[in-house]
Design an enzyme around this catalytic site. Structure first.
Site, PDB file in Angstrom:
ATOM      1  N   ARG A 257       0.846  -1.190   0.000  1.00 54.92           N
ATOM      2  CA  ARG A 257       0.000   0.000   0.000  1.00 54.92           C
ATOM      3  C   ARG A 257       0.883   1.241   0.000  1.00 54.92           C
ATOM      4  NH1 ARG A 257      -5.411  -0.210  -1.400  1.00 54.92           N
ATOM      5  NH2 ARG A 257      -6.162  -2.288  -0.862  1.00 54.92           N
ATOM      6  N   GLU A 286      -3.554   7.590  -6.522  1.00 57.24           N
ATOM      7  CA  GLU A 286      -3.739   6.766  -7.720  1.00 57.24           C
ATOM      8  C   GLU A 286      -4.957   7.251  -8.497  1.00 57.24           C
ATOM      9  OE1 GLU A 286      -3.831   2.639  -6.588  1.00 57.24           O
ATOM     10  OE2 GLU A 286      -1.862   2.717  -5.639  1.00 57.24           O
ATOM     11  N   HIS A 305      -0.576  -0.557 -10.052  1.00 59.05           N
ATOM     12  CA  HIS A 305      -1.395  -1.280  -9.077  1.00 59.05           C
ATOM     13  C   HIS A 305      -2.013  -2.530  -9.706  1.00 59.05           C
ATOM     14  CE1 HIS A 305      -3.801  -0.644  -5.101  1.00 59.05           C
ATOM     15  NE2 HIS A 305      -3.533  -1.916  -5.315  1.00 59.05           N
TER      16      HIS A 305
END
Length: 348
Positions: A257, A286, A305
């Site tokens: 994360r 993001e 991601h």
């Protein structure tokens, strides 16, 4: 007969959710579906919940008269809960139900489940892939070669990196993903240092050693990879001081994360040459902003991601979520309930 809504998307497909339900709830054919736009459209904050897809309005319409929702990304907000009084089980097919307002769900008597470990193998493999790519700078060399350059001068001793075999690799966190990374690295012949205050005794491979402090794993490792969950205690876990403790020429990997890491501090040590490189799949914001300093760093390997993106992950997600639906329908205890006060018994 309980009504079930599958709110799938373009990764965890409605067809996968319904196939899994056919195994775990074969006597409940009253299933409707809603298709959410993720990942064709990025997830975003909806109402008070994060990383959700679709809209409150479309979900409210689809949930009328529905007792069970099986989904990955649908937004379970206070507004949705107020408008859908028949809902009793919201089964989320991801590692954590960040798209669900747990306090509001508890207040409204709705059990929320999740799917721990669904993407553990995929994320572990991606972590090691980032490690290899950062060690050998594979994306950078590929881009140069496609652009017409043949740079054999990278064989200079000053430009080459380490090998994983024989290296000391530090794992910060040793849960479902960290333990799989350790198993893979054991096959490479790496020595592994593990920092995790909650590690279970007897779970380390023969080449791994548990250390007692974060400082030990940072200072003693050639490559450090992050696998902790984000909590108030782990937010900003690796910052300026911690990065300064890492060996000159070390490599940092983060496929966990973005909140675990101070990215400005990371850019500073990469630009200064203190670290050889980094491999990153997650970011503090993001999508990664166009002006991010990371985009200009030649020693950073970046992916958007995608660590959990595999077909088996989608199948496992559907299977774990559908199994919870089956338990609920049979009146059995839920295995992965995020609000245990509502670890529901069937009411209809």
């Amino acid at each position: 007969m309980s009504r079930i809504l599958t709110a799938g998307d373009h990764f965890v497909l409605n067809s996968l959710l319904q196939e899994a339900l056919s195994r775990h709830a074969p006597d409940h054919p009253d299933i409707t579906e809603l298709t959410l736009p993720w990942p064709v459209e990025p997830f975003h904050r909806i109402g008070e919940v994060d990383e959700a897809s679709g809209s409150e309005d479309s979900l409210i319409e689809a949930l009328q008269g529905v007792e069970i929702c099986l989904t990955q990304m649908a937004p379970l907000t206070e507004r949705v809960l107020r408008a859908c009084p028949d809902l009793r089980l919201f089964a989320v097919t991801r590692g954590g139900p960040v798209n669900a307002n747990l306090d509001a769900a508890t207040e409204h008597g709705v059990a929320v489940t999740f799917a721990p470990g669904r993407n553990a193998t995929a994320t572990a493999e991606h972590t090691v892939a980032l490690m290899l790519a950062a060690v050998r700078q594979i994306p950078q060399r590929n881009a140069e070669l496609l652009a017409g350059a043949w740079r054999s001068d990278y064989y200079r001793y000053s430009d080459v990196g380490p090998e994983i075999s024989g290296a000391t690799i530090g794992l910060i966190g040793y849960g479902a993903i960290g333990s799989r990374v350790a198993a893979i690295l054991h096959g490479f012949g790496a020595h592994i240092l593990v920092f995790d205050p909650y590690i279970q005794p007897g779970t380390l491979p023969p080449t791994a050693t548990q250390v007692n402090t974060l400082e030990e794993v940072l200072a003693g490792s050639d490559i450090v990879t992050l696998h902790s969950r984000v909590t108030p205690e782990t937010t900003g876990l690796v910052g300026v001081r911690e990065l300064s403790l890492m060996k000159p020429g070390a490599i940092l990997i983060n496929a966990a994360r973005g909140a675990l890491l101070d990215y400005d501090a990371l850019c500073d040590v990469l630009e200064a040459g203190h670290l050889y490189g980094a491999g990153l799949d997650v970011y503090p914001s993001e999508p990664l902003p166009a002006g991010s300093r990371l985009r200009a760093l030649p020693n950073a390997v970046l992916t958007p991601h995608l660590a959990g993106a595999s077909k088996p992950t989608a199948h496992k997600a559907a299977e774990i979520g559908a199994a919870e639906v089956g338990r609920y329908l049979r009146g059995e205890p839920l295995q992965h309930c995020a609000n245990p006060a509502n670890a529901a018994t069937r009411v209809s």
